[in-house]
Design a protein around this motif. Structure first.
Motif, PDB file in Angstrom:
ATOM      1  N   GLY A   1       1.000  11.850   4.400  1.00 41.03           N
ATOM      2  CA  GLY A   1       2.105  10.964   4.720  1.00 41.03           C
ATOM      3  C   GLY A   1       3.433  11.411   4.168  1.00 41.03           C
ATOM      4  N   LEU A   2       3.538  12.649   3.718  1.00 44.78           N
ATOM      5  CA  LEU A   2       4.740  13.084   3.031  1.00 44.78           C
ATOM      6  C   LEU A   2       5.261  14.370   3.640  1.00 44.78           C
ATOM      7  CD1 LEU A   2       6.634  12.817   0.561  1.00 44.78           C
ATOM      8  CD2 LEU A   2       4.954  14.119  -0.732  1.00 44.78           C
ATOM      9  N   ASP A   3       6.515  14.369   4.067  1.00 42.31           N
ATOM     10  CA  ASP A   3       7.135  15.552   4.638  1.00 42.31           C
ATOM     11  C   ASP A   3       7.760  16.361   3.516  1.00 42.31           C
ATOM     12  OD1 ASP A   3       8.458  17.486   5.986  1.00 42.31           O
ATOM     13  OD2 ASP A   3       9.944  16.140   6.912  1.00 42.31           O
ATOM     14  N   LEU A   4       7.089  17.471   3.147  1.00 45.42           N
ATOM     15  CA  LEU A   4       7.595  18.300   2.060  1.00 45.42           C
ATOM     16  C   LEU A   4       8.287  19.556   2.577  1.00 45.42           C
ATOM     17  CD1 LEU A   4       4.655  18.171  -0.510  1.00 45.42           C
ATOM     18  CD2 LEU A   4       6.781  16.896  -0.555  1.00 45.42           C
ATOM     19  N   SER A   5       8.539  19.627   3.869  1.00 46.23           N
ATOM     20  CA  SER A   5       9.064  20.846   4.455  1.00 46.23           C
ATOM     21  C   SER A   5      10.379  21.276   3.839  1.00 46.23           C
ATOM     22  CB  SER A   5       9.249  20.649   5.966  1.00 46.23           C
ATOM     23  OG  SER A   5      10.152  19.583   6.217  1.00 46.23           O
TER      24      SER A   5
ATOM     25  N   VAL B   1      16.983  14.052  -1.178  1.00 50.38           N
ATOM     26  CA  VAL B   1      17.836  13.100  -0.457  1.00 50.38           C
ATOM     27  C   VAL B   1      17.815  13.417   1.037  1.00 50.38           C
ATOM     28  CG1 VAL B   1      20.210  12.298  -0.153  1.00 50.38           C
ATOM     29  CG2 VAL B   1      19.302  12.693  -2.456  1.00 50.38           C
ATOM     30  N   ASP B   2      17.757  12.364   1.850  1.00 58.36           N
ATOM     31  CA  ASP B   2      17.716  12.416   3.316  1.00 58.36           C
ATOM     32  C   ASP B   2      16.347  12.791   3.866  1.00 58.36           C
ATOM     33  OD1 ASP B   2      20.400  11.684   3.507  1.00 58.36           O
ATOM     34  OD2 ASP B   2      21.093  13.758   3.487  1.00 58.36           O
ATOM     35  N   GLN B   3      15.373  12.959   3.005  1.00 57.09           N
ATOM     36  CA  GLN B   3      14.015  13.262   3.451  1.00 57.09           C
ATOM     37  C   GLN B   3      13.323  11.986   3.937  1.00 57.09           C
ATOM     38  OE1 GLN B   3      11.521  14.665   0.303  1.00 57.09           O
ATOM     39  NE2 GLN B   3       9.634  14.403   1.455  1.00 57.09           N
ATOM     40  N   GLU B   4      12.650  12.066   5.069  1.00 57.02           N
ATOM     41  CA  GLU B   4      11.808  10.964   5.524  1.00 57.02           C
ATOM     42  C   GLU B   4      10.458  11.089   4.829  1.00 57.02           C
ATOM     43  OE1 GLU B   4      11.508  10.567   9.710  1.00 57.02           O
ATOM     44  OE2 GLU B   4      13.666  10.443  10.028  1.00 57.02           O
TER      45      GLU B   4
ATOM     46  N   GLY C   1      14.234  10.081 -13.375  1.00 53.62           N
ATOM     47  CA  GLY C   1      13.165   9.112 -13.621  1.00 53.62           C
ATOM     48  C   GLY C   1      12.685   8.334 -12.417  1.00 53.62           C
ATOM     49  N   TYR C   2      13.426   8.373 -11.318  1.00 50.98           N
ATOM     50  CA  TYR C   2      13.039   7.554 -10.181  1.00 50.98           C
ATOM     51  C   TYR C   2      13.689   8.043  -8.886  1.00 50.98           C
ATOM     52  CZ  TYR C   2      17.652   5.322 -10.596  1.00 50.98           C
ATOM     53  OH  TYR C   2      19.015   5.084 -10.655  1.00 50.98           O
ATOM     54  N   ILE C   3      13.219   7.488  -7.774  1.00 47.30           N
ATOM     55  CA  ILE C   3      13.817   7.739  -6.464  1.00 47.30           C
ATOM     56  C   ILE C   3      14.154   6.397  -5.835  1.00 47.30           C
ATOM     57  CG2 ILE C   3      12.556   9.897  -6.089  1.00 47.30           C
ATOM     58  CD1 ILE C   3      10.631   8.301  -4.254  1.00 47.30           C
ATOM     59  N   VAL C   4      15.016   6.425  -4.830  1.00 45.01           N
ATOM     60  CA  VAL C   4      15.300   5.232  -4.034  1.00 45.01           C
ATOM     61  C   VAL C   4      14.928   5.553  -2.588  1.00 45.01           C
ATOM     62  CG1 VAL C   4      17.053   3.631  -3.188  1.00 45.01           C
ATOM     63  CG2 VAL C   4      17.144   4.448  -5.557  1.00 45.01           C
ATOM     64  N   LEU C   5      14.061   4.734  -2.031  1.00 46.13           N
ATOM     65  CA  LEU C   5      13.637   4.878  -0.644  1.00 46.13           C
ATOM     66  C   LEU C   5      14.183   3.713   0.158  1.00 46.13           C
ATOM     67  CD1 LEU C   5      10.200   5.892   0.783  1.00 46.13           C
ATOM     68  CD2 LEU C   5      11.227   3.744   1.511  1.00 46.13           C
TER      69      LEU C   5
ATOM     70  N   GLU D   1       0.838  -1.197   0.000  1.00 43.22           N
ATOM     71  CA  GLU D   1       0.000   0.000   0.000  1.00 43.22           C
ATOM     72  C   GLU D   1       0.866   1.237   0.000  1.00 43.22           C
ATOM     73  OE1 GLU D   1      -2.976   1.735  -0.833  1.00 43.22           O
ATOM     74  OE2 GLU D   1      -3.802  -0.001   0.225  1.00 43.22           O
ATOM     75  N   TYR D   2       1.872   1.227   0.855  1.00 46.76           N
ATOM     76  CA  TYR D   2       2.835   2.323   0.884  1.00 46.76           C
ATOM     77  C   TYR D   2       4.131   1.834   1.497  1.00 46.76           C
ATOM     78  CZ  TYR D   2       1.525   2.706   5.842  1.00 46.76           C
ATOM     79  OH  TYR D   2       1.278   2.437   7.170  1.00 46.76           O
ATOM     80  N   LEU D   3       5.205   2.613   1.276  1.00 49.98           N
ATOM     81  CA  LEU D   3       6.500   2.337   1.879  1.00 49.98           C
ATOM     82  C   LEU D   3       6.929   3.584   2.635  1.00 49.98           C
ATOM     83  CD1 LEU D   3       8.284   0.608  -1.145  1.00 49.98           C
ATOM     84  CD2 LEU D   3       7.432  -0.513   0.921  1.00 49.98           C
ATOM     85  N   ARG D   4       7.555   3.385   3.776  1.00 51.45           N
ATOM     86  CA  ARG D   4       8.012   4.505   4.591  1.00 51.45           C
ATOM     87  C   ARG D   4       9.495   4.346   4.883  1.00 51.45           C
ATOM     88  NH1 ARG D   4       4.581   4.989   9.640  1.00 51.45           N
ATOM     89  NH2 ARG D   4       3.124   5.964   8.182  1.00 51.45           N
TER      90      ARG D   4
END
Length: 207
Positions: free
Chosen positions: A145-149, A39-42, A15-19, A3-6
């Motif tokens: 669910g997303l920290d955009l600060s 990068v380094d964002q939770e 083209g993509y991100i790595v979590l 459903e989601y990944l944290r």
């Protein structure tokens, strides 16, 4: 399956991100706009897993609304994940639903991978079936669910931000001739990568 990944964003590419999750696994995720993240964002990223023959791919979304629209589009014959992502990147939910309900073929054909026949198929398959999204305003739910600060900080010089924005458009499937046009139009623009992507997409969709 998911459903989601944290976890923590460890890489951001056009083209993509790595979590990386807490158990140390790095998930390669393809979102509509990777530069929503840094990068380094939770972050908590809603995902859709698609398996095709020998390929397993995770597509990422900032909200359940984005994910829902993605799956609606995938139900249309001729629309694959890449085309669906490109549509999500360039259209807010309300405008997309309005275009479908009002038979605006021209609006839909502005997205890469969507020709006239596919646009007509989108309208045929989805018209009147997207009431859940009809009243959405652009940006609604994007913070779920997303920290955009800190997601809009400058990570490099303005010229690098523009280069990254153009690379993101290429990853979405836009043609080089169209990318060159918007790059010329945005030459000298100051701003963060995410802002430049938004401006570029607005130019492409209004062309």
């Amino acid at each position: 399956m998911y459903e989601y990944l944290r976890g923590v964003i460890t890489q951001v590419w056009p083209g993509y991100i790595v979590l990386e999750s807490k158990d140390g696994i790095g998930y390669k995720i393809f979102p509509a706009n990777p530069y929503h993240y840094t990068v380094d964002q939770e972050a908590q990223v809603f995902v859709e897993q698609i398996v095709r023959e020998t390929e397993l791919t995770l597509y990422g979304f900032a909200s359940m609304t984005e994910k829902g629209l993605f799956n609606k589009l995938l139900n249309v014959s001729g629309i694959g994940p890449k085309s669906a992502l490109a549509i999500l990147a360039g259209a807010d939910p309300a405008s997309l639903v309005a275009a479908i309900d009002q038979d605006e073929v021209g609006y839909l054909t502005q997205f890469p991978g969507v020709g006239k026949k596919t646009a007509q198929q989108i309208i045929l398959d989805l018209k009147g079936k997207m009431a859940d999204f009809a009243n959405l305003a652009q940006g609604q739910e994007l913070s779920l669910g997303l920290d955009l600060s800190d997601s809009n900080r400058l990570v490099a010089g303005d010229s690098q931000n523009l280069a990254d924005a153009m690379a993101a458009l290429e990853a979405l499937g836009y043609a080089q001739k169209d990318i060159k046009k918007v790059k010329k139009a945005l030459a000298g623009e100051k701003g963060k990568t995410e802002e430049l992507i938004s401006k570029a997409l607005a130019l492409l969709v209004s062309a």
